[in-house]
Design a protein around this motif. Structure first.
Motif, PDB file in Angstrom:
ATOM      1  N   SER A  39       4.397 -61.672   9.349  1.00 55.19           N
ATOM      2  CA  SER A  39       3.413 -60.628   9.639  1.00 55.19           C
ATOM      3  C   SER A  39       3.661 -60.112  11.050  1.00 55.19           C
ATOM      4  N   GLY A 100       0.760 -51.350  -0.900  1.00 58.25           N
ATOM      5  CA  GLY A 100       1.558 -52.539  -0.643  1.00 58.25           C
ATOM      6  C   GLY A 100       2.501 -52.828  -1.805  1.00 58.25           C
ATOM      7  N   SER A 233       8.427 -50.421   1.847  1.00 58.47           N
ATOM      8  CA  SER A 233       7.150 -50.713   2.492  1.00 58.47           C
ATOM      9  C   SER A 233       7.190 -50.337   3.962  1.00 58.47           C
ATOM     10  N   SER A 235       5.198 -52.097   5.946  1.00 61.51           N
ATOM     11  CA  SER A 235       4.637 -53.312   6.553  1.00 61.51           C
ATOM     12  C   SER A 235       5.517 -53.874   7.650  1.00 61.51           C
ATOM     13  N   LYS A 236       6.810 -53.995   7.385  1.00 55.98           N
ATOM     14  CA  LYS A 236       7.719 -54.674   8.310  1.00 55.98           C
ATOM     15  C   LYS A 236       8.336 -53.705   9.316  1.00 55.98           C
ATOM     16  N   ALA A 241       1.589 -54.072   8.408  1.00 55.82           N
ATOM     17  CA  ALA A 241       1.368 -54.955   7.253  1.00 55.82           C
ATOM     18  C   ALA A 241      -0.063 -54.874   6.729  1.00 55.82           C
ATOM     19  N   ARG A 244      -1.382 -52.019   4.205  1.00 57.12           N
ATOM     20  CA  ARG A 244      -1.056 -52.096   2.780  1.00 57.12           C
ATOM     21  C   ARG A 244      -0.545 -50.752   2.257  1.00 57.12           C
TER      22      ARG A 244
END
Length: 381
Positions: A39, A100, A233, A235-236, A241, A244
């Motif tokens: 995360s 997500g 995504s 997120s990274k 993250a 979503r």
């Protein structure tokens, strides 16, 4: 009330239960250094936060949004794929925004799998592939990856098996947890394999910009869209993250099949999140370069920590983890518990990613250099 039978084969996610133990140790005063979770601790781009805040005042911001996402967000995804992967996508028919990637894994499985269908799943690999396969009452068929094979599937060996019931195959490059990469030649072979056996390949691709100068997409492969889907995504790559936000790209036919599930499961993504995400996707390569300078320094420290622990890292890893072999005679779970209770350091044991992960641990790069240096000091003491 008795739980559904579909849950009999599904266990609680490892990190859900293990992190309760970690939090209990922290509550008892233990100074735990968490190198287990992927995360990102770094902030999202500041212009993305500004765009989110600005969008909150839009007159329609708090209403239901289109099931396919806003046109602006889909156009941003199109441009992102064109600029960074050299892949052309139709934003009207070949893109779906997701809440997500986990949502995408579930919706794809619900859209294509019937009870008894088989799914090829990497070992080691992301545990959610297996869990969702079991939830929809399909059968998980694991294909082994190893350091000897550069953590790539042996397609010739797979072709010797009975593949008549296989409908889906999950791949994930850059690979989690090993950090292995795939090239154009491998993706071409994989697409040919999919066409021969009528298998839908899904590449889960959230790590392609982290410690990697040459991002790849399987969708770049010629004439692939009928047998390929790709998850991606924010997120990274953009430290988002908790937002979503992801995306699914592929042929119009396959996207429409998945929309039959998705439109019955949600009512569209919150407008300001889409506005912020579109802003992120329009950033140039300088953003990734700056992030990777930070991750590069952290990785050097984690490699020093691995050496102090007599662990042997895999070579040429991409993504935000370091995958390393534990000392001879140790188990991954035992080694992780030893680190946690002796040095107050938490890492992820390899066995949770499959039997081929036994004997390895995974270090996350999602903590600052100061914490990693402190971990090194504790071990060396």
């Amino acid at each position: 009330m008795v739980q559904a039978k579909r849950l009999d084969e599904v266990k609680e996610y490892y990190f859900s239960s293990k992190l309760r133990e970690v939090r209990a140790l922290e509550a008892a005063g233990k100074p735990i250094i968490n190198l287990g979770i992927g995360s990102p601790d770094l902030p999202p781009p500041p212009q993305v936060i500004s765009k989110l805040n600005e969008a909150l005042s839009n007159p329609g911001a708090h209403q239901y949004q289109p099931y396919r996402g806003t046109a602006d967000f889909r156009n941003a995804i199109r441009d992102f794929y064109k600029n960074h992967y050299q892949v052309s996508l139709d934003p009207e028919t070949e893109i779906i925004p997701l809440m997500g990637s986990k949502e995408g894994i579930t919706h794809i499985s619900m859209a294509f799998l019937d009870k008894g269908d088989q799914v090829l799943i990497p070992n080691p690999g992301y545990p959610t592939y297996s869990s969702v396969t079991k939830l929809v009452e399909a059968e998980a068929v694991y294909y082994n990856l190893s350091a000897k094979g550069n953590w790539l599937p042996d397609l010739e060996e797979l072709a010797k098996k009975d593949l008549s019931k296989v409908k889906l195959m999950w791949v994930n490059y850059p690979h989690m947890p090993t950090g292995a990469s795939a090239n154009d030649e491998f993706f071409a072979d994989l697409v040919a394999f999919a066409k021969k056996w009528q298998i839908l390949i899904i590449n889960d691709n959230p790590y392609s910009f982290i410690l990697n100068d040459h991002p790849e997409s399987i969708l770049k492969t010629e004439d692939c869209k009928d047998v390929v889907l790709e998850l991606n995504s924010l997120s990274k790559s953009f430290n988002m993250a908790g937002w979503r936000i992801g995306m699914l790209c592929g042929s119009e036919k396959n996207i429409n099949t998945i929309l039959k599930v998705k439109t019955n499961m949600d009512s569209g993504m919150f407008y300001p999140l889409q506005a912020g995400a579109a802003e992120a996707l329009r950033l140039d390569k300088k953003w990734f370069t700056a992030q990777n300078e930070i991750y590069k320094q952290r990785k050097e420290k984690v490699l020093e920590l691995a050496e102090a622990l007599n662990c042997t890292p895999e070579k040429d890893q991409q993504g935000m983890f370091v995958w390393a072999k534990v000392p001879e005679g140790e188990t991954s779970e035992g080694f992780v518990d030893h680190l946690l209770h002796t040095h107050d350091i938490f890492t992820a044991p390899g066995f949770i990613f499959g039997s081929q992960g036994e004997g390895y641990i995974r270090f996350s790069l999602c903590t600052n250099e100061e914490n990693i240096s402190e971990a090194i000091k504790r071990v060396k003491k």
